[in-house]
Design an enzyme around this catalytic site. Sequence first.
Site, PDB file in Angstrom:
ATOM      1  N   GLU A   1      -5.543 -60.203  -0.675  1.00  0.00           N
ATOM      2  CA  GLU A   1      -4.130 -59.948  -1.317  1.00  0.00           C
ATOM      3  C   GLU A   1      -4.292 -58.766  -2.152  1.00  0.00           C
ATOM      4  OE1 GLU A   1      -2.254 -63.436  -3.147  1.00  0.00           O
ATOM      5  OE2 GLU A   1      -0.303 -62.458  -2.146  1.00  0.00           O
TER       6      GLU A   1
ATOM      7  N   CYS B   1      -8.052 -70.251   2.598  1.00  0.00           N
ATOM      8  CA  CYS B   1      -7.749 -69.838   1.329  1.00  0.00           C
ATOM      9  C   CYS B   1      -7.702 -71.047   0.339  1.00  0.00           C
ATOM     10  CB  CYS B   1      -6.135 -69.114   1.336  1.00  0.00           C
ATOM     11  SG  CYS B   1      -5.795 -68.732  -0.531  1.00  0.00           S
TER      12      CYS B   1
ATOM     13  N   LYS C   1     -10.383 -67.468  10.089  1.00  0.00           N
ATOM     14  CA  LYS C   1     -11.148 -67.426   9.003  1.00  0.00           C
ATOM     15  C   LYS C   1     -11.207 -68.621   8.233  1.00  0.00           C
ATOM     16  CE  LYS C   1     -12.222 -64.009   5.239  1.00  0.00           C
ATOM     17  NZ  LYS C   1     -11.734 -64.637   4.185  1.00  0.00           N
TER      18      LYS C   1
ATOM     19  N   ASN D   1     -19.573 -64.007   5.954  1.00  0.00           N
ATOM     20  CA  ASN D   1     -19.118 -63.461   4.804  1.00  0.00           C
ATOM     21  C   ASN D   1     -19.435 -64.177   3.632  1.00  0.00           C
ATOM     22  OD1 ASN D   1     -15.742 -64.134   3.379  1.00  0.00           O
ATOM     23  ND2 ASN D   1     -16.924 -62.172   3.115  1.00  0.00           N
ATOM     24  N   GLY D   2     -19.527 -63.346   2.563  1.00  0.00           N
ATOM     25  CA  GLY D   2     -19.851 -64.016   1.445  1.00  0.00           C
ATOM     26  C   GLY D   2     -21.022 -63.239   0.598  1.00  0.00           C
ATOM     27  N   ASP D   3     -20.618 -62.578  -0.513  1.00  0.00           N
ATOM     28  CA  ASP D   3     -21.522 -61.824  -1.467  1.00  0.00           C
ATOM     29  C   ASP D   3     -22.270 -60.653  -1.069  1.00  0.00           C
ATOM     30  OD1 ASP D   3     -20.671 -64.168  -2.884  1.00  0.00           O
ATOM     31  OD2 ASP D   3     -22.589 -65.158  -2.810  1.00  0.00           O
TER      32      ASP D   3
ATOM     33  N   GLY E   1     -16.226 -58.178   1.143  1.00  0.00           N
ATOM     34  CA  GLY E   1     -14.788 -58.561   0.287  1.00  0.00           C
ATOM     35  C   GLY E   1     -14.760 -57.965  -1.128  1.00  0.00           C
ATOM     36  N   ARG E   2     -15.115 -58.909  -2.068  1.00  0.00           N
ATOM     37  CA  ARG E   2     -15.003 -58.531  -3.693  1.00  0.00           C
ATOM     38  C   ARG E   2     -15.667 -57.222  -3.813  1.00  0.00           C
ATOM     39  NH1 ARG E   2     -16.540 -63.734  -5.549  1.00  0.00           N
ATOM     40  NH2 ARG E   2     -17.989 -63.539  -3.846  1.00  0.00           N
TER      41      ARG E   2
HETATM   42  C1  LIG Z   1      -8.337 -60.966  -4.625  1.00  0.00           C
HETATM   43  C2  LIG Z   1      -8.628 -61.619  -3.432  1.00  0.00           C
HETATM   44  C3  LIG Z   1      -7.954 -61.733  -2.473  1.00  0.00           C
HETATM   45  C4  LIG Z   1      -8.052 -62.678  -1.418  1.00  0.00           C
HETATM   46  N1  LIG Z   1      -7.284 -62.877  -0.046  1.00  0.00           N
HETATM   47  C5  LIG Z   1      -7.534 -63.282   0.869  1.00  0.00           C
HETATM   48  C6  LIG Z   1      -6.739 -63.403   2.009  1.00  0.00           C
HETATM   49  O1  LIG Z   1      -5.518 -62.866   1.754  1.00  0.00           O
HETATM   50  N2  LIG Z   1      -7.022 -63.901   3.177  1.00  0.00           N
HETATM   51  C7  LIG Z   1      -8.484 -64.426   3.337  1.00  0.00           C
HETATM   52  O2  LIG Z   1      -8.851 -65.012   4.283  1.00  0.00           O
HETATM   53  N3  LIG Z   1      -9.196 -64.530   2.389  1.00  0.00           N
HETATM   54  C8  LIG Z   1      -8.907 -63.930   0.776  1.00  0.00           C
HETATM   55  N4  LIG Z   1      -9.724 -63.666  -0.041  1.00  0.00           N
HETATM   56  C9  LIG Z   1     -11.308 -64.148   0.297  1.00  0.00           C
HETATM   57  C10 LIG Z   1     -12.055 -62.906   0.941  1.00  0.00           C
HETATM   58  O3  LIG Z   1     -11.557 -62.575   2.169  1.00  0.00           O
HETATM   59  C11 LIG Z   1     -13.351 -63.322   1.176  1.00  0.00           C
HETATM   60  O4  LIG Z   1     -13.403 -64.131   2.101  1.00  0.00           O
HETATM   61  C12 LIG Z   1     -14.195 -63.763  -0.279  1.00  0.00           C
HETATM   62  O5  LIG Z   1     -13.880 -62.882  -1.315  1.00  0.00           O
HETATM   63  C13 LIG Z   1     -15.677 -64.011   0.018  1.00  0.00           C
HETATM   64  O6  LIG Z   1     -16.167 -62.772   0.378  1.00  0.00           O
HETATM   65  P1  LIG Z   1     -16.941 -61.629  -0.499  1.00  0.00           P
HETATM   66  O7  LIG Z   1     -18.173 -62.581  -1.302  1.00  0.00           O
HETATM   67  O8  LIG Z   1     -17.610 -60.443   0.049  1.00  0.00           O
HETATM   68  O9  LIG Z   1     -16.055 -61.250  -1.601  1.00  0.00           O
HETATM   69  C14 LIG Z   1      -9.541 -63.265  -0.935  1.00  0.00           C
HETATM   70  C15 LIG Z   1     -10.511 -62.917  -2.086  1.00  0.00           C
HETATM   71  C16 LIG Z   1     -10.158 -62.213  -3.383  1.00  0.00           C
HETATM   72  C17 LIG Z   1     -11.141 -62.003  -4.208  1.00  0.00           C
END
Ligand SMILES: Cc1cc2nc3c(=O)[nH]c(=O)nc-3n(C[C@H](O)[C@H](O)[C@H](O)COP(=O)(O)O)c2cc1C
Length: 311
Positions: free
Chosen positions: A16, A101, A141, A204-206, A228-229
């Site tokens: 988001e 979420c 997801k 997914n993750g990190d 993601g992040r």
């Molecule tokens: C700011 C922010 C917004 C997110 N919004 C969503 C979303 O709209 N839908 C979703 O499935 N996950 C959402 N996530 C989770 C990410 O898609 C992802 O699963 C999570 O950050 C882990 O991946 P990463 O470690 O690569 O960040 C959000 C995460 C963050 C930090």
Amino acid sequence: MHSNTKEQNIYLAPMEDVSDFPFRQVLLKIGKPDVFFTEFVNVDGFTSKNGGSHVVHRLEKNNNQEPIVVQFWGNSSEKFIESAKKIKGFNFQGIDINLGCPVKKVMKVGCGSALIGNYDIVGDIVKSLQSLSLDIPLSVKTRIGIEKFDEEWITFLLKLKLEKIFIHGRTVQQVFGGNADWEAIHEVVKLRDVLSPSTQIIGNGDIKSVKQAMEFKEKYCVDGVMIGREVMKNPWVFSKKTPEKKERIETLLFHMEEMKKFVEKYPDKGWSSIKKFYHGYLRENEELTFLRNELFEKTSLEESMKLIEER
Ligand SMILES: Cc1cc2nc3c(=O)[nH]c(=O)nc-3n(C[C@H](O)[C@H](O)[C@H](O)COP(=O)(O)O)c2cc1C
């Protein structure tokens, strides 16, 4: 078909106010994932009487951003069906259901992670969407469980014969703390091999780089990896390059220009989410850090752009 048939190894995570239209434009310019995701879109909002005008900006896309998957959240199968019908013709390359979420406002209304283990509702949503014979992949997801790895939950999802399952290797309880458990993601792959070989598993993750993504793809036998992040910390994550100062500033300005056009078109979208990226663009140099701190003080996009242009 065009880009859709290419190998789909690397996905941009739905986030988001991060994976929005203006930022996707930036990624097209500096280095993009194989597949984009939209931000999550609430099915109740999208199908509401006012025509979903307050969420419709989340569905904006262009052909260059394809393949792109739209993610919906909610808990009413009727609203999911209505939403899926409403986006026919938008040319998305997949529909994903958010079952992960952990944010309070989403869980409080029985959605996102609150649906983990809720077999009746989730089964109803998925089967209703499958009955539409969509011509694009249907996916979910989710997370590995609520407090620990939940084999029953994963088994249930696999038996639904979805095209893809995106699995974030954290529990709901972890929110974003601790580490993503990639061994648990590997367990999901092993269950998939037995229960639903045609379902793709995307881990997914990190993940911090494309190199790491490809190593993890190999090591944990997933079909793809979602990032993601890291993209906020390093918008160049997909391009594998480390840009110089000039490119950093020019790219931020481009992002701001895209945001400006977008906010003019959709006043419901706030501009200030762009601040999440300031650290990612403006670092590794004292001058950039100084500029970043000055930008955080600004209260309008125009003022922020002026500061950069006149520096
Ligand atoms: C700011 C922010 C917004 C997110 N919004 C969503 C979303 O709209 N839908 C979703 O499935 N996950 C959402 N996530 C989770 C990410 O898609 C992802 O699963 C999570 O950050 C882990 O991946 P990463 O470690 O690569 O960040 C959000 C995460 C963050 C930090």
